[in-house]
Scaffold this motif. Structure first.
Motif, PDB file in Angstrom:
ATOM      1  N   ASN A  62      -2.349  -2.764   7.374  1.00 28.16           N
ATOM      2  CA  ASN A  62      -2.030  -3.433   8.641  1.00 28.16           C
ATOM      3  C   ASN A  62      -3.281  -3.810   9.432  1.00 28.16           C
ATOM      4  O   ASN A  62      -3.195  -4.566  10.399  1.00 28.16           O
ATOM      5  CB  ASN A  62      -1.144  -2.533   9.496  1.00 28.16           C
ATOM      6  N   ASP A  88       0.220  -8.725   5.389  1.00 32.73           N
ATOM      7  CA  ASP A  88       0.362 -10.113   5.847  1.00 32.73           C
ATOM      8  C   ASP A  88      -0.969 -10.662   6.341  1.00 32.73           C
ATOM      9  O   ASP A  88      -1.012 -11.715   6.975  1.00 32.73           O
ATOM     10  CB  ASP A  88       1.404 -10.194   6.967  1.00 32.73           C
ATOM     11  N   LYS A 113       3.941  -8.838   3.070  1.00 38.14           N
ATOM     12  CA  LYS A 113       4.881  -7.865   3.631  1.00 38.14           C
ATOM     13  C   LYS A 113       6.128  -8.552   4.192  1.00 38.14           C
ATOM     14  O   LYS A 113       7.247  -8.044   4.067  1.00 38.14           O
ATOM     15  CB  LYS A 113       4.194  -7.064   4.729  1.00 38.14           C
ATOM     16  N   SER A 114       5.951  -9.722   4.781  1.00 30.80           N
ATOM     17  CA  SER A 114       7.072 -10.433   5.398  1.00 30.80           C
ATOM     18  C   SER A 114       8.081 -10.939   4.380  1.00 30.80           C
ATOM     19  O   SER A 114       9.226 -11.247   4.718  1.00 30.80           O
ATOM     20  CB  SER A 114       6.557 -11.605   6.233  1.00 30.80           C
ATOM     21  N   GLU A 115       7.692 -11.055   3.120  1.00 32.04           N
ATOM     22  CA  GLU A 115       8.590 -11.570   2.072  1.00 32.04           C
ATOM     23  C   GLU A 115       9.051 -10.475   1.110  1.00 32.04           C
ATOM     24  O   GLU A 115       9.694 -10.750   0.096  1.00 32.04           O
ATOM     25  CB  GLU A 115       7.871 -12.669   1.278  1.00 32.04           C
TER      26      GLU A 115
END
Length: 339
Positions: A62, A88, A113-115
């Motif tokens: 992150n 991301d 991470k978003s997908e």
């Protein structure tokens, strides 16, 4: 939902508890009985990685700085696990691409991470595991052939075909030629050849440059650091490293062998000379002796003439002894080098 059966040893690193739980759920959704280990901070990651082996290391990043730190640590301390980076952050994605391009000791994969989904993660685990197995086999094979190169008792080197510079040499080449490996790296093939042989070198290398694959061998003269000239039997082949064409050479010193062959040929010449001349050298006194003995058989041994003939016989015997000694001396062993 149908699950994959192999049991994977998976390490999840994340400082976010909810993120760890989410990753565990995604893994269990597709993979049967995974052996999951959790690391919540950098210190625990270092300790766990040092103590256990994993098939896959899942790293959730992150923050750029901490992510780079953990990836660098994994790269330096782990060589038998695939690494899946979940983030991301575009900079992290670029770092992963860079590590794969640099032929890292590990295999890396990047997932946004978003997908992220259980299917995407499952595919990545399968992909990274199989690719890592192949990667390990390849590295072991490279290590095996590297050992064959380095530990070979015969001098070997790899050279650049464009500029003829030494790219890599083994320890046997260092011992035989007298140069250090650092010195070799500043040299070209021309530096170990007598000046009068450079045309022959250019001709041989020109032939190699024209082919994609070529195996050659021949006898050449090479020069050591101290100026000593030696004869070497060279076996050469073309190899490709990272799609770049190089020449691989094995050079066996045959100087002593050629010296022995020359010594044997010289000895044979001497023996041929002896075989040709021995009848003329030995037969003259022998003929005299046989003639005198025939005369003595028909004479009174008490006459002055008989005494004179016996004296001639004695002289001929001495001559024969001298000629035999001369033949023995000429046929003595030719002195061979003991070096």
């Amino acid at each position: 939902m149908q699950k994959n059966f192999p049991q994977y040893r998976i390490l999840i690193f994340s400082s976010d508890v909810q993120e760890i739980e989410h990753m565990s759920e995604l893994i269990h959704d597709r993979i049967s009985s995974p052996k999951i280990t959790i690391a919540a901070n950098f210190k625990s990651v270092c300790k766990i990685i040092s103590a256990f082996n994993f098939d896959v290391i899942l790293v959730c990043i992150n923050h750029t700085d901490s992510g780079i730190e953990i990836l660098d640590f994994i790269e330096k301390n782990i060589s038998r696990a695939g690494v899946i980076v979940i983030s991301d952050i575009m900079a992290i994605s670029e770092i992963v691409d860079s590590k794969n391009a640099d032929n890292s000791a590990n295999v890396f994969d990047y997932l946004p991470k978003s997908e992220l989904s259980s299917l995407l993660l499952f595919k990545s685990v399968i992909y990274i595991s199989e690719k890592n197995k192949f990667h390990i086999k390849l590295k072991n094979l490279e290590r095996k052939y590297s050992n064959l190169f380095e530990m070979n008792p015969v001098p070997m080197w790899i050279y650049d075909l464009e500029f003829l510079k030494f790219w890599r040499v083994n320890d046997a080449a260092v011992r035989k030629y007298g140069y250090t490996k650092d010195e070799f790296k500043e040299m070209t093939l021309k530096d170990i050849r007598p000046k009068e042989d450079l045309v022959k070198l250019e001709k041989a290398v020109g032939m190699v440059r024209k082919h994609k694959k070529l195996f050659t061998n021949g006898i050449y003269r090479h020069k050591k650091k101290d100026g000593t000239i030696m004869y070497v039997e060279v076996v050469s082949n073309i190899i490709y490293i990272d799609k770049v064409k190089y020449g691989l050479v094995l050079a066996n010193d045959i100087t002593e062998t050629l010296d022995y062959i020359q010594a044997i040929e010289d000895q044979n010449s001497k023996l041929q000379e002896i075989a040709f001349n021995h009848s003329h050298i030995i037969r003259a006194p022998l003929t005299n002796m046989m003639g005198i003995l025939n005369l003595v058989k028909e004479m009174d041994l008490n006459t002055p003439e008989s005494a004179e003939l016996l004296e001639h016989l004695f002289t001929s015997c001495n001559q024969l002894d001298e000629k035999i000694a001369e033949v023995v001396k000429k046929s003595a062993s030719y002195p061979l080098s003991k070096n």
